[in-house]
Design a protein around this motif. Structure first.
Motif, PDB file in Angstrom:
ATOM      1  N   VAL A 170       0.837  -1.202   0.000  1.00 11.73           N
ATOM      2  CA  VAL A 170       0.000   0.000   0.000  1.00 11.73           C
ATOM      3  C   VAL A 170       0.869   1.249   0.000  1.00 11.73           C
ATOM      4  CG1 VAL A 170      -1.720   1.321   1.310  1.00 11.73           C
ATOM      5  CG2 VAL A 170      -1.933  -1.161   1.125  1.00 11.73           C
ATOM      6  N   GLN A 171       1.940   1.227   0.761  1.00  6.24           N
ATOM      7  CA  GLN A 171       2.835   2.377   0.787  1.00  6.24           C
ATOM      8  C   GLN A 171       3.468   2.612  -0.578  1.00  6.24           C
ATOM      9  OE1 GLN A 171       6.477   1.991   3.091  1.00  6.24           O
ATOM     10  NE2 GLN A 171       6.263   4.086   3.842  1.00  6.24           N
ATOM     11  N   GLN A 172       3.865   1.548  -1.241  1.00  9.75           N
ATOM     12  CA  GLN A 172       4.448   1.669  -2.571  1.00  9.75           C
ATOM     13  C   GLN A 172       3.411   2.206  -3.567  1.00  9.75           C
ATOM     14  OE1 GLN A 172       6.050  -2.013  -4.075  1.00  9.75           O
ATOM     15  NE2 GLN A 172       6.724  -1.117  -6.011  1.00  9.75           N
ATOM     16  N   ALA A 173       2.188   1.737  -3.459  1.00  8.78           N
ATOM     17  CA  ALA A 173       1.119   2.212  -4.342  1.00  8.78           C
ATOM     18  C   ALA A 173       0.850   3.692  -4.120  1.00  8.78           C
ATOM     19  CB  ALA A 173      -0.155   1.405  -4.106  1.00  8.78           C
ATOM     20  N   GLN A 174       0.885   4.107  -2.874  1.00  7.99           N
ATOM     21  CA  GLN A 174       0.645   5.523  -2.608  1.00  7.99           C
ATOM     22  C   GLN A 174       1.766   6.386  -3.160  1.00  7.99           C
ATOM     23  OE1 GLN A 174       1.260   7.519   1.003  1.00  7.99           O
ATOM     24  NE2 GLN A 174      -0.693   8.605   0.968  1.00  7.99           N
ATOM     25  N   ARG A 175       2.993   5.911  -3.025  1.00  6.12           N
ATOM     26  CA  ARG A 175       4.127   6.653  -3.606  1.00  6.12           C
ATOM     27  C   ARG A 175       3.937   6.828  -5.109  1.00  6.12           C
ATOM     28  NH1 ARG A 175       7.920   2.979  -0.883  1.00  6.12           N
ATOM     29  NH2 ARG A 175       8.544   3.846   1.142  1.00  6.12           N
ATOM     30  N   ALA A 176       3.476   5.755  -5.770  1.00  8.65           N
ATOM     31  CA  ALA A 176       3.271   5.819  -7.222  1.00  8.65           C
ATOM     32  C   ALA A 176       2.162   6.800  -7.576  1.00  8.65           C
ATOM     33  CB  ALA A 176       2.933   4.426  -7.756  1.00  8.65           C
ATOM     34  N   GLY A 177       1.097   6.819  -6.778  1.00  9.23           N
ATOM     35  CA  GLY A 177       0.013   7.763  -7.029  1.00  9.23           C
ATOM     36  C   GLY A 177       0.451   9.199  -6.851  1.00  9.23           C
ATOM     37  N   ILE A 178       1.242   9.460  -5.818  1.00  6.32           N
ATOM     38  CA  ILE A 178       1.742  10.814  -5.575  1.00  6.32           C
ATOM     39  C   ILE A 178       2.724  11.219  -6.669  1.00  6.32           C
ATOM     40  CG2 ILE A 178       3.126  12.222  -4.001  1.00  6.32           C
ATOM     41  CD1 ILE A 178       1.822  10.696  -1.684  1.00  6.32           C
ATOM     42  N   ALA A 179       3.561  10.290  -7.096  1.00  8.64           N
ATOM     43  CA  ALA A 179       4.538  10.588  -8.156  1.00  8.64           C
ATOM     44  C   ALA A 179       3.836  10.929  -9.474  1.00  8.64           C
ATOM     45  CB  ALA A 179       5.473   9.402  -8.353  1.00  8.64           C
ATOM     46  N   ALA A 180       2.683  10.329  -9.713  1.00  7.85           N
ATOM     47  CA  ALA A 180       1.948  10.573 -10.952  1.00  7.85           C
ATOM     48  C   ALA A 180       1.128  11.854 -10.900  1.00  7.85           C
ATOM     49  CB  ALA A 180       1.021   9.391 -11.255  1.00  7.85           C
ATOM     50  N   ALA A 181       0.832  12.343  -9.706  1.00  9.39           N
ATOM     51  CA  ALA A 181      -0.075  13.476  -9.538  1.00  9.39           C
ATOM     52  C   ALA A 181       0.536  14.768 -10.078  1.00  9.39           C
ATOM     53  CB  ALA A 181      -0.429  13.637  -8.064  1.00  9.39           C
ATOM     54  N   ARG A 182      -0.148  15.372 -11.007  1.00 11.21           N
ATOM     55  CA  ARG A 182       0.271  16.663 -11.576  1.00 11.21           C
ATOM     56  C   ARG A 182      -0.903  17.244 -12.354  1.00 11.21           C
ATOM     57  NH1 ARG A 182       1.864  12.797 -15.121  1.00 11.21           N
ATOM     58  NH2 ARG A 182       1.380  13.185 -17.330  1.00 11.21           N
ATOM     59  N   ALA A 183      -0.848  18.532 -12.604  1.00 10.31           N
ATOM     60  CA  ALA A 183      -1.887  19.167 -13.412  1.00 10.31           C
ATOM     61  C   ALA A 183      -1.845  18.594 -14.824  1.00 10.31           C
ATOM     62  CB  ALA A 183      -1.672  20.673 -13.448  1.00 10.31           C
ATOM     63  N   GLY A 184      -2.997  18.276 -15.375  1.00  8.89           N
ATOM     64  CA  GLY A 184      -3.077  17.765 -16.735  1.00  8.89           C
ATOM     65  C   GLY A 184      -3.237  16.265 -16.845  1.00  8.89           C
TER      66      GLY A 184
END
Length: 357
Positions: free
Chosen positions: A248-262
């Motif tokens: 779950v921690q790894q998945a959250q890191r991936a979600g945060i890394a992907a988060a950006r405008a657009g």
């Protein structure tokens, strides 16, 4: 802080002369005046702004509301009377209303009693609220700071034998004592097997050694919400529990890394979901990755598998993947981020590493 001008500027493009605000959330967003659900009505027009309330709230409204004429509802002047007078003064004929925040009974009363044509306009306010300005983000950061401080204190006090309900009540007390106006939503405390229910209600179950406890909560400051989730370990846990937490921690890191405008909400969700699916737990992550928040704890746009629209710069979204094994345990970790052109900024300071108590 208010948003009269933003709504004024959006009316012409929407084909409206004015918009009538009867719902608590949009009314606060525009006026900056926080009052209960039936405490007032705002009218924003191309030629002026108006706010109407009764004697219970008149003095506070006059002291706090800027850039609007204020009228008092009494025996001689009903809401319909005041609104019709404002429509005449502003020359407003086509008026938007909040179809998502108005009962059928209220709509019929307004449709019959107002001298205008009503059109659905919830989308107008919804779109404006998607992008947060500097002051909105500042208030959310403060709410988050209060929530984290309360939670840190609670963790220092937590002992085996305390019940979920006691922990939820204590967390709420600490947040309000620390400066929060109220909680963003009913606090979730789920221990042991109760953790497999994402929206579990706190019970009289006593927390025990060797299990996870999930806390999902937030508080309100200046009318704006925070939201966070942490899953902590009480005593020694199994290797499987540790393994699920790391996924779950790894998945959250991936979600945060992907988060950006657009990025689309769909793509942001997929970035985290892929980690959980590849680990073999896809069937146990049943909700979307995240939702927007602001004046309300659930707003739009969202990071969901169905949202194929680009997320705007300045949107504030939660990133909260989870794995829930029925009848055994669950893990969820949630941060809230502000979307920027080249990435995102996390409003949280608390560690996402597993905390062992």
């Amino acid at each position: 802080m208010n948003h009269w001008k933003q709504v004024n500027a959006a009316l012409e493009k929407a084909g409206l002369d004015a918009v009538l605000l009867t719902g608590k959330a949009n009314r606060f967003y525009v006026t900056g005046f926080d009052v209960d659900e039936e405490g007032g009505v705002a009218l924003v027009s191309r030629r002026g702004n108006f706010f109407f309330t009764d004697g219970r709230y008149l003095e506070a409204a006059e002291a706090q509301i800027e850039e609007a004429a204020i009228g008092c509802v009494d025996r001689e002047h009903s809401y319909l009377d005041w609104i019709n007078e404002a429509l005449a003064l502003s020359g407003s004929h086509v008026v938007g209303f909040e179809e998502q925040a108005m009962t059928v009974a209220d709509f019929r009363a307004y449709e019959t009693g107002l001298h205008c044509t009503l059109r659905e306009a919830s989308g107008l306010l919804q779109k404006l609220r998607q992008t947060k300005d500097t002051e909105e983000v500042r208030r959310m950061e403060k709410a988050q700071e209060i929530a984290e401080s309360a939670f840190s204190q609670l963790l220092r006090e937590l002992r085996p034998g305390m019940t979920e309900r006691q922990l939820a009540a204590r967390l709420q007390y600490l947040a309000i004592a620390g400066g929060a106006e109220k909680m963003s939503f009913d606090t979730i405390v789920a221990s042991g097997p109760n953790g497999s229910m994402p929206h579990a209600v706190p019970t009289d179950r006593a927390v025990q050694e060797g299990e996870f406890i999930t806390f999902d909560f937030g508080c309100v400051y200046g009318g704006y919400c925070s939201d966070m989730t942490r899953t902590v370990a009480l005593g020694e846990i199994t290797d499987e529990m540790e393994h699920v937490y790391q996924i779950v921690q790894q998945a959250q890191r991936a979600g945060i890394a992907a988060a950006r405008a657009g990025i689309t909400g769909q793509a942001m969700d997929a970035a985290a979901r892929q980690i959980i699916e590849e680990a073999g737990y896809g069937a146990y992550f049943g909700h979307s990755l995240g939702h927007s928040l602001g004046v309300e704890v659930h707003e739009s746009p969202n990071a969901t598998p169905r949202n194929d629209q680009p997320l705007p710069e300045g949107a504030v979204l939660s990133v909260e993947p989870g794995i829930y094994l029925p009848g055994r345990f669950g893990v969820r970790i949630e941060d809230v981020v502000v979307l920027e052109k080249e990435g995102c900024r996390d409003l949280m300071k608390m560690t996402r590493e597993l905390q062992r108590l």
